[in-house]
Design a protein around this motif. Sequence first.
Motif, PDB file in Angstrom:
ATOM      1  N   LEU A  85       0.856  -1.175   0.000  1.00  0.00           N
ATOM      2  CA  LEU A  85       0.000   0.000   0.000  1.00  0.00           C
ATOM      3  C   LEU A  85       0.898   1.232   0.000  1.00  0.00           C
ATOM      4  CD1 LEU A  85      -2.896   1.184   0.236  1.00  0.00           C
ATOM      5  CD2 LEU A  85      -2.550   1.225   2.719  1.00  0.00           C
ATOM      6  N   VAL A  86       0.865   1.973  -1.095  1.00  0.00           N
ATOM      7  CA  VAL A  86       1.750   3.127  -1.232  1.00  0.00           C
ATOM      8  C   VAL A  86       0.992   4.447  -1.206  1.00  0.00           C
ATOM      9  CG1 VAL A  86       3.488   1.815  -2.494  1.00  0.00           C
ATOM     10  CG2 VAL A  86       1.692   3.021  -3.761  1.00  0.00           C
ATOM     11  N   GLY A  87      -0.327   4.406  -1.346  1.00  0.00           N
ATOM     12  CA  GLY A  87      -1.076   5.649  -1.354  1.00  0.00           C
ATOM     13  C   GLY A  87      -2.530   5.434  -0.993  1.00  0.00           C
ATOM     14  N   TYR A  88      -3.134   6.482  -0.479  1.00  0.00           N
ATOM     15  CA  TYR A  88      -4.549   6.426  -0.091  1.00  0.00           C
ATOM     16  C   TYR A  88      -5.206   7.758  -0.415  1.00  0.00           C
ATOM     17  CZ  TYR A  88      -8.740   6.674   2.787  1.00  0.00           C
ATOM     18  OH  TYR A  88     -10.036   6.847   3.196  1.00  0.00           O
ATOM     19  N   ALA A  89      -6.450   7.691  -0.861  1.00  0.00           N
ATOM     20  CA  ALA A  89      -7.247   8.895  -1.067  1.00  0.00           C
ATOM     21  C   ALA A  89      -8.665   8.620  -0.610  1.00  0.00           C
ATOM     22  CB  ALA A  89      -7.228   9.330  -2.526  1.00  0.00           C
ATOM     23  N   GLN A  90      -9.328   9.681  -0.149  1.00  0.00           N
ATOM     24  CA  GLN A  90     -10.731   9.576   0.237  1.00  0.00           C
ATOM     25  C   GLN A  90     -11.516  10.643  -0.515  1.00  0.00           C
ATOM     26  OE1 GLN A  90     -13.241  10.345   4.288  1.00  0.00           O
ATOM     27  NE2 GLN A  90     -11.608   8.830   4.443  1.00  0.00           N
ATOM     28  N   LEU A  91     -12.625  10.243  -1.091  1.00  0.00           N
ATOM     29  CA  LEU A  91     -13.486  11.144  -1.854  1.00  0.00           C
ATOM     30  C   LEU A  91     -14.849  11.183  -1.193  1.00  0.00           C
ATOM     31  CD1 LEU A  91     -13.682  12.876  -4.485  1.00  0.00           C
ATOM     32  CD2 LEU A  91     -14.618  10.831  -5.594  1.00  0.00           C
ATOM     33  N   GLU A  92     -15.310  12.391  -0.868  1.00  0.00           N
ATOM     34  CA  GLU A  92     -16.611  12.550  -0.223  1.00  0.00           C
ATOM     35  C   GLU A  92     -17.506  13.414  -1.104  1.00  0.00           C
ATOM     36  OE1 GLU A  92     -18.631  13.999   4.004  1.00  0.00           O
ATOM     37  OE2 GLU A  92     -16.452  13.872   3.793  1.00  0.00           O
ATOM     38  N   ASP A  93     -18.611  12.826  -1.527  1.00  0.00           N
ATOM     39  CA  ASP A  93     -19.542  13.522  -2.408  1.00  0.00           C
ATOM     40  C   ASP A  93     -20.891  13.633  -1.702  1.00  0.00           C
ATOM     41  OD1 ASP A  93     -20.864  14.665  -4.498  1.00  0.00           O
ATOM     42  OD2 ASP A  93     -20.840  12.903  -5.807  1.00  0.00           O
ATOM     43  N   ALA A  99     -18.509  20.666  -5.561  1.00  0.00           N
ATOM     44  CA  ALA A  99     -17.898  19.467  -6.129  1.00  0.00           C
ATOM     45  C   ALA A  99     -17.436  18.535  -5.017  1.00  0.00           C
ATOM     46  CB  ALA A  99     -16.712  19.863  -7.006  1.00  0.00           C
ATOM     47  N   PRO A 100     -17.295  17.235  -5.305  1.00  0.00           N
ATOM     48  CA  PRO A 100     -16.782  16.298  -4.301  1.00  0.00           C
ATOM     49  C   PRO A 100     -15.436  16.767  -3.749  1.00  0.00           C
ATOM     50  CG  PRO A 100     -17.626  15.110  -6.198  1.00  0.00           C
ATOM     51  CD  PRO A 100     -17.638  16.559  -6.571  1.00  0.00           C
ATOM     52  N   ALA A 101     -15.198  16.484  -2.459  1.00  0.00           N
ATOM     53  CA  ALA A 101     -13.967  16.897  -1.786  1.00  0.00           C
ATOM     54  C   ALA A 101     -13.093  15.682  -1.515  1.00  0.00           C
ATOM     55  CB  ALA A 101     -14.279  17.616  -0.479  1.00  0.00           C
ATOM     56  N   ALA A 102     -11.791  15.865  -1.617  1.00  0.00           N
ATOM     57  CA  ALA A 102     -10.868  14.741  -1.473  1.00  0.00           C
ATOM     58  C   ALA A 102      -9.654  15.125  -0.647  1.00  0.00           C
ATOM     59  CB  ALA A 102     -10.419  14.244  -2.845  1.00  0.00           C
ATOM     60  N   LEU A 315      -4.565  24.477   2.380  1.00  0.00           N
ATOM     61  CA  LEU A 315      -5.078  25.021   1.127  1.00  0.00           C
ATOM     62  C   LEU A 315      -6.007  24.025   0.455  1.00  0.00           C
ATOM     63  CD1 LEU A 315      -1.739  26.504  -0.279  1.00  0.00           C
ATOM     64  CD2 LEU A 315      -3.476  27.673   1.095  1.00  0.00           C
ATOM     65  N   MET A 316      -7.051  24.522  -0.185  1.00  0.00           N
ATOM     66  CA  MET A 316      -7.934  23.675  -0.973  1.00  0.00           C
ATOM     67  C   MET A 316      -7.883  24.131  -2.423  1.00  0.00           C
ATOM     68  SD  MET A 316     -12.020  22.788  -0.614  1.00  0.00           S
ATOM     69  CE  MET A 316     -12.002  21.185   0.213  1.00  0.00           C
ATOM     70  N   TYR A 317      -7.715  23.162  -3.319  1.00  0.00           N
ATOM     71  CA  TYR A 317      -7.687  23.395  -4.745  1.00  0.00           C
ATOM     72  C   TYR A 317      -8.922  22.777  -5.391  1.00  0.00           C
ATOM     73  CZ  TYR A 317      -2.758  24.537  -3.932  1.00  0.00           C
ATOM     74  OH  TYR A 317      -1.587  25.090  -3.469  1.00  0.00           O
ATOM     75  N   ARG A 318      -9.291  23.281  -6.562  1.00  0.00           N
ATOM     76  CA  ARG A 318     -10.447  22.704  -7.237  1.00  0.00           C
ATOM     77  C   ARG A 318     -10.292  22.813  -8.745  1.00  0.00           C
ATOM     78  NH1 ARG A 318     -15.364  27.098  -6.310  1.00  0.00           N
ATOM     79  NH2 ARG A 318     -14.429  28.822  -7.473  1.00  0.00           N
ATOM     80  N   THR A 319     -11.089  22.036  -9.441  1.00  0.00           N
ATOM     81  CA  THR A 319     -11.170  22.137 -10.888  1.00  0.00           C
ATOM     82  C   THR A 319     -11.928  23.413 -11.249  1.00  0.00           C
ATOM     83  OG1 THR A 319     -13.174  20.783 -10.828  1.00  0.00           O
ATOM     84  CG2 THR A 319     -11.097  19.646 -11.300  1.00  0.00           C
ATOM     85  N   GLU A 320     -11.734  23.881 -12.448  1.00  0.00           N
ATOM     86  CA  GLU A 320     -12.406  25.108 -12.881  1.00  0.00           C
ATOM     87  C   GLU A 320     -13.887  24.879 -13.125  1.00  0.00           C
ATOM     88  OE1 GLU A 320     -11.350  28.021 -12.881  1.00  0.00           O
ATOM     89  OE2 GLU A 320      -9.185  27.906 -12.827  1.00  0.00           O
TER      90      GLU A 320
END
Length: 321
Positions: A85-93, A99-102, A315-320
């Motif tokens: 296991l080298v990486g983990y992400a969580q997506l909450e919609d 937009a969904p946050a990760a 900081l939070m980034y997002r798609t346009e």
Amino acid sequence: MTSDDTAPASPRVSASLDQGGSPTVRSLDVLSALRPEQTEAVLALLAEAALADGQQAVSEQGRLQLRGGAREGVRHLLLTAQGLLVGYAQLEDTDPVEAPAAELVVHPAHRGHGHGRALGNALLAESGKRLRVWAHGGHSAARHLAQVLGLTLFRELRQMRRPLTDLDLPGPKLPDGVRVRTFVPGEDDAAWLAANAAAFAHHPEQGSLTQRDLDDRKAEPWFDPDGFFLAFRGGELVGFHWTKVHAAEGLGEVYVVGVRPGAQGGGLGKALTTIGLRHLAGQGVPTAMLYVDADNKAAVTVYERLGFVTYETDLMYRTES
């Protein structure tokens, strides 16, 4: 969905070259819930990353959502390479508008091999390219990844701190007709959830907390109802200050301060903050901390007047789109 229904329809496998020119085979699983052994593996990865980075890559809410089975709108992305296991992400919609946050993290020993970009691209695919991503601490590597993924900065969350060893604040001045007592688990749950939703109607992350979210926090070792202050006018809960002690770090947190819209502007928030700070000082922790949005000028000003200064920034980034 039960905890057994955690296997994806098919893991995604990709290959790339690492920095030494050797092929790196990655496998990505997207799950609605984690098995206990998967949860422990993720928590171990998060602990290693926190040790290296000096802070958690996944928020308290995200860590709580690792346990307890499936949660509506939450997906877990596990990235493995050569069986590790080298990486983990969580997506909450769960936000009806945004937009969904990760949040995402790569194990410190496996950085520099494109795993962060692989997780980021997977999040973009899972979210339909409508995505918000937190970069806790705003490190340069996170800023670079956001740029590579085509994300733009749109939110700044400050962590502010002040010493408690020399706490010398005037006594709290409550508005007329307001009394304060501490939280009674089970009896005050519904009233607090309603007051929290009203106070944070503009802030979906906080305002959307449910009974399950409250129960998760009440089950944590740090929970102490004696540090959870409720302000009533008559029989109505009009404000609150929930404090939290991080014993290992020697920190007392202004966890959340909320005032119902109809009770704002009369000094209740400042009074509740003072009550909580005095409580934390009495617990013997040397430093207080809190989080506040940088664009919430009124709150930032109040906290600065109470002696808080900015310690670090998320900081939070997002798609346009």
